[in-house]
Design an enzyme around this catalytic site. Structure first.
Site, PDB file in Angstrom:
ATOM      1  N   ASP A   8       0.627  -1.172   0.154  1.00 43.47           N
ATOM      2  CA  ASP A   8       0.057  -0.044   0.060  1.00 43.47           C
ATOM      3  C   ASP A   8       0.921   1.310  -0.028  1.00 43.47           C
ATOM      4  O   ASP A   8       1.993   1.149   0.256  1.00 43.47           O
ATOM      5  CB  ASP A   8      -0.903  -0.083   1.337  1.00 43.47           C
ATOM      6  CG  ASP A   8      -1.621   1.194   1.451  1.00 43.47           C
ATOM      7  OD1 ASP A   8      -2.315   1.698   0.388  1.00 43.47           O
ATOM      8  OD2 ASP A   8      -1.664   1.779   2.463  1.00 43.47           O
ATOM      9  N   LEU A   9       0.543   2.139  -0.410  1.00 45.09           N
ATOM     10  CA  LEU A   9       1.237   3.531  -0.494  1.00 45.09           C
ATOM     11  C   LEU A   9       1.158   4.445   0.777  1.00 45.09           C
ATOM     12  O   LEU A   9       2.120   4.366   1.688  1.00 45.09           O
ATOM     13  CB  LEU A   9       0.967   4.435  -1.643  1.00 45.09           C
ATOM     14  CG  LEU A   9       1.508   5.695  -1.777  1.00 45.09           C
ATOM     15  CD1 LEU A   9       3.088   5.646  -1.895  1.00 45.09           C
ATOM     16  CD2 LEU A   9       0.754   6.657  -2.960  1.00 45.09           C
ATOM     17  N   ASP A  10      -0.008   5.116   0.935  1.00 44.12           N
ATOM     18  CA  ASP A  10      -0.113   6.122   1.813  1.00 44.12           C
ATOM     19  C   ASP A  10      -0.076   5.468   3.549  1.00 44.12           C
ATOM     20  O   ASP A  10      -1.156   4.481   3.594  1.00 44.12           O
ATOM     21  CB  ASP A  10      -1.502   6.739   1.784  1.00 44.12           C
ATOM     22  CG  ASP A  10      -1.661   7.588   0.552  1.00 44.12           C
ATOM     23  OD1 ASP A  10      -0.823   8.515   0.278  1.00 44.12           O
ATOM     24  OD2 ASP A  10      -2.755   7.237  -0.231  1.00 44.12           O
ATOM     25  N   THR A  20       1.934  10.136   4.447  1.00 46.31           N
ATOM     26  CA  THR A  20       0.700  11.099   3.812  1.00 46.31           C
ATOM     27  C   THR A  20      -0.703  10.852   4.368  1.00 46.31           C
ATOM     28  O   THR A  20      -1.579  11.393   4.226  1.00 46.31           O
ATOM     29  CB  THR A  20       0.645  10.692   2.180  1.00 46.31           C
ATOM     30  OG1 THR A  20       0.848   9.290   1.963  1.00 46.31           O
ATOM     31  CG2 THR A  20       1.646  11.470   1.374  1.00 46.31           C
ATOM     32  N   LYS A  38      -9.186   5.359   6.253  1.00 47.27           N
ATOM     33  CA  LYS A  38      -7.709   5.043   5.701  1.00 47.27           C
ATOM     34  C   LYS A  38      -7.838   3.849   4.767  1.00 47.27           C
ATOM     35  O   LYS A  38      -8.718   2.829   4.842  1.00 47.27           O
ATOM     36  CB  LYS A  38      -6.949   4.486   6.637  1.00 47.27           C
ATOM     37  CG  LYS A  38      -6.210   5.767   7.813  1.00 47.27           C
ATOM     38  CD  LYS A  38      -5.238   4.964   8.540  1.00 47.27           C
ATOM     39  CE  LYS A  38      -4.561   6.422   9.416  1.00 47.27           C
ATOM     40  NZ  LYS A  38      -3.848   5.806  10.639  1.00 47.27           N
ATOM     41  N   GLY A  39      -7.438   3.985   3.598  1.00 48.25           N
ATOM     42  CA  GLY A  39      -7.344   2.893   2.451  1.00 48.25           C
ATOM     43  C   GLY A  39      -8.739   2.934   1.622  1.00 48.25           C
ATOM     44  O   GLY A  39      -8.916   2.547   0.650  1.00 48.25           O
ATOM     45  N   ARG A  68     -11.573   8.078  -2.598  1.00 46.24           N
ATOM     46  CA  ARG A  68     -12.161   9.292  -2.272  1.00 46.24           C
ATOM     47  C   ARG A  68     -13.620   9.314  -2.241  1.00 46.24           C
ATOM     48  O   ARG A  68     -13.975  10.179  -1.251  1.00 46.24           O
ATOM     49  CB  ARG A  68     -11.440  10.343  -3.444  1.00 46.24           C
ATOM     50  CG  ARG A  68     -11.097  11.757  -3.076  1.00 46.24           C
ATOM     51  CD  ARG A  68     -10.807  12.560  -4.256  1.00 46.24           C
ATOM     52  NE  ARG A  68      -9.526  12.018  -4.702  1.00 46.24           N
ATOM     53  CZ  ARG A  68      -8.757  12.405  -5.755  1.00 46.24           C
ATOM     54  NH1 ARG A  68      -9.691  13.368  -6.632  1.00 46.24           N
ATOM     55  NH2 ARG A  68      -7.633  12.049  -6.430  1.00 46.24           N
ATOM     56  N   SER A  77      -2.673   0.775  -4.450  1.00 42.95           N
ATOM     57  CA  SER A  77      -3.073   1.598  -3.762  1.00 42.95           C
ATOM     58  C   SER A  77      -4.399   2.085  -4.137  1.00 42.95           C
ATOM     59  O   SER A  77      -4.573   1.908  -5.300  1.00 42.95           O
ATOM     60  CB  SER A  77      -2.105   2.836  -3.692  1.00 42.95           C
ATOM     61  OG  SER A  77      -2.631   4.039  -3.233  1.00 42.95           O
ATOM     62  N   ALA A  78      -5.210   2.619  -3.121  1.00 38.29           N
ATOM     63  CA  ALA A  78      -6.484   3.212  -3.693  1.00 38.29           C
ATOM     64  C   ALA A  78      -6.387   4.714  -4.111  1.00 38.29           C
ATOM     65  O   ALA A  78      -7.110   5.140  -4.842  1.00 38.29           O
ATOM     66  CB  ALA A  78      -7.441   3.562  -2.374  1.00 38.29           C
ATOM     67  N   SER A  79      -5.204   5.173  -4.067  1.00 38.89           N
ATOM     68  CA  SER A  79      -5.015   6.730  -4.490  1.00 38.89           C
ATOM     69  C   SER A  79      -4.704   6.802  -5.914  1.00 38.89           C
ATOM     70  O   SER A  79      -4.053   6.007  -6.664  1.00 38.89           O
ATOM     71  CB  SER A  79      -3.826   7.212  -3.945  1.00 38.89           C
ATOM     72  OG  SER A  79      -3.429   8.381  -4.144  1.00 38.89           O
ATOM     73  N   LYS A 109     -11.084  -1.058  -1.711  1.00 38.03           N
ATOM     74  CA  LYS A 109     -10.672  -1.807  -0.423  1.00 38.03           C
ATOM     75  C   LYS A 109     -11.974  -1.614   0.445  1.00 38.03           C
ATOM     76  O   LYS A 109     -12.368  -0.431   0.635  1.00 38.03           O
ATOM     77  CB  LYS A 109      -9.631  -1.204   0.176  1.00 38.03           C
ATOM     78  CG  LYS A 109      -8.357  -1.378  -0.568  1.00 38.03           C
ATOM     79  CD  LYS A 109      -7.228  -0.876  -0.064  1.00 38.03           C
ATOM     80  CE  LYS A 109      -5.884  -0.859  -0.979  1.00 38.03           C
ATOM     81  NZ  LYS A 109      -4.609  -0.198  -0.534  1.00 38.03           N
ATOM     82  N   GLU A 126       0.030  -3.374   4.812  1.00 36.24           N
ATOM     83  CA  GLU A 126      -1.022  -2.282   5.065  1.00 36.24           C
ATOM     84  C   GLU A 126      -1.238  -1.394   6.132  1.00 36.24           C
ATOM     85  O   GLU A 126      -0.640  -2.172   7.203  1.00 36.24           O
ATOM     86  CB  GLU A 126      -2.253  -3.066   4.940  1.00 36.24           C
ATOM     87  CG  GLU A 126      -2.996  -2.999   3.394  1.00 36.24           C
ATOM     88  CD  GLU A 126      -3.423  -1.581   3.123  1.00 36.24           C
ATOM     89  OE1 GLU A 126      -3.706  -0.645   3.936  1.00 36.24           O
ATOM     90  OE2 GLU A 126      -3.939  -1.461   1.940  1.00 36.24           O
ATOM     91  N   ASP A 127      -1.467  -0.473   6.152  1.00 34.20           N
ATOM     92  CA  ASP A 127      -1.770   0.428   7.514  1.00 34.20           C
ATOM     93  C   ASP A 127      -3.224   0.692   7.874  1.00 34.20           C
ATOM     94  O   ASP A 127      -3.438   1.243   8.857  1.00 34.20           O
ATOM     95  CB  ASP A 127      -1.054   1.755   7.548  1.00 34.20           C
ATOM     96  CG  ASP A 127      -1.954   2.462   6.424  1.00 34.20           C
ATOM     97  OD1 ASP A 127      -2.211   2.146   5.450  1.00 34.20           O
ATOM     98  OD2 ASP A 127      -2.070   3.839   6.695  1.00 34.20           O
TER      99      ASP A 127
END
Ligand code: BG6
Ligand code: MG
Length: 218
Positions: free
Chosen positions: A9-11, A17, A45-46, A49, A114-116, A145, A169-170
């Site tokens: 995952d990214l963020d 971020t 989170k995750g 938008r 990532s979802a971003s 997710k 994952e966070d």
């Protein structure tokens, strides 16, 4: 040496971020007269938008016309982009770059999940985009997710089966997505929040020495 797919995952995993998403959503929510706490933010989170704004509106018992909904999503993203403008290599979370270097030296397949929709420009700012053989992000998934689509798409593109894939994952939604995909989920953050993960570390620097080899032998 055996191979596993390593999907990040990214963020909040690669880069700090998550705090900027929180600030941007809080400001946006405040503009609608809605307040929410850091605890409630765990649920964002995750999450994509669109789904994040839907949740915030639910919390505030508010509704928006489709045009205003779009406007508010754009407003949040502009706020977020302002906050991450000066992001650079120093914002990579501790231990991440060493972990990526170690994976690459062991010839392991690496993907982003990532979802971003901002994932690629962020990886470029961090100068680590070249580590990723495959990038699945908010621009090429249809289901958010905890749906497993993002991670399944990543392992398919890496030509690896789900049961040989490992997700970092966070977020609660992301851990659930990895579990739903039949992958090993490694949580980064608070062990209570991420109790559904197979294993949780506070950060990459808390992983035991030689952890990659342990994962490869599992
Ligand atoms: C996830 C974040 O990685 O991406 C969420 O954890 C965010 O907070 C989601 O809403 C979508 O990101 P973006 O950058 O496309 O708004
Ligand atoms: Mg995250």
């Amino acid at each position: 040496m055996s191979k596993k797919a390593f999907i990040f995952d990214l963020d909040g995993v690669i880069v700090d971020t998550a705090k900027f998403h929180f600030i941007a959503w809080q400001r946006l929510a405040a503009s609608l007269g809605i307040n929410f706490t850091e605890h409630e933010n765990e649920q964002l989170k995750g999450v994509s938008r669109v789904d994040s704004l839907k949740k915030i509106l639910e919390w505030g018992n508010e509704e928006l016309s489709p045009a205003d909904f779009q406007l508010k999503m754009n407003q949040k993203n502009e706020e977020y982009l302002d906050l991450i403008e000066s992001l650079d290599t120093t914002d990579i979370l501790p231990g991440v770059q060493d972990f990526l270097i170690a994976l690459r030296s062991k010839n392991q397949p690496i993907a982003l999940g990532s979802a971003s929709k901002n994932a690629r420009p962020i990886l470029e700012k961090l100068q680590i985009i070249d580590f990723f053989e495959v990038i699945v992000d908010g621009t090429n998934v249809t289901k958010a997710k905890p749906d497993p689509e993002v991670f399944l798409s990543a392992c398919q593109q890496l030509h690896m089966p789900a049961h040989k894939s490992i997700v970092f994952e966070d977020s609660v939604a992301g851990v659930q997505a990895a579990n739903n995909a039949g992958m090993l989920s490694i949580g980064l953050g608070d062990a209570n929040t991420l109790h559904e993960a197979s294993v949780v570390f506070e950060s990459f620097t808390d992983m035991p020495q030689d952890y990659i080899n342990t994962l490869l032998q599992q």
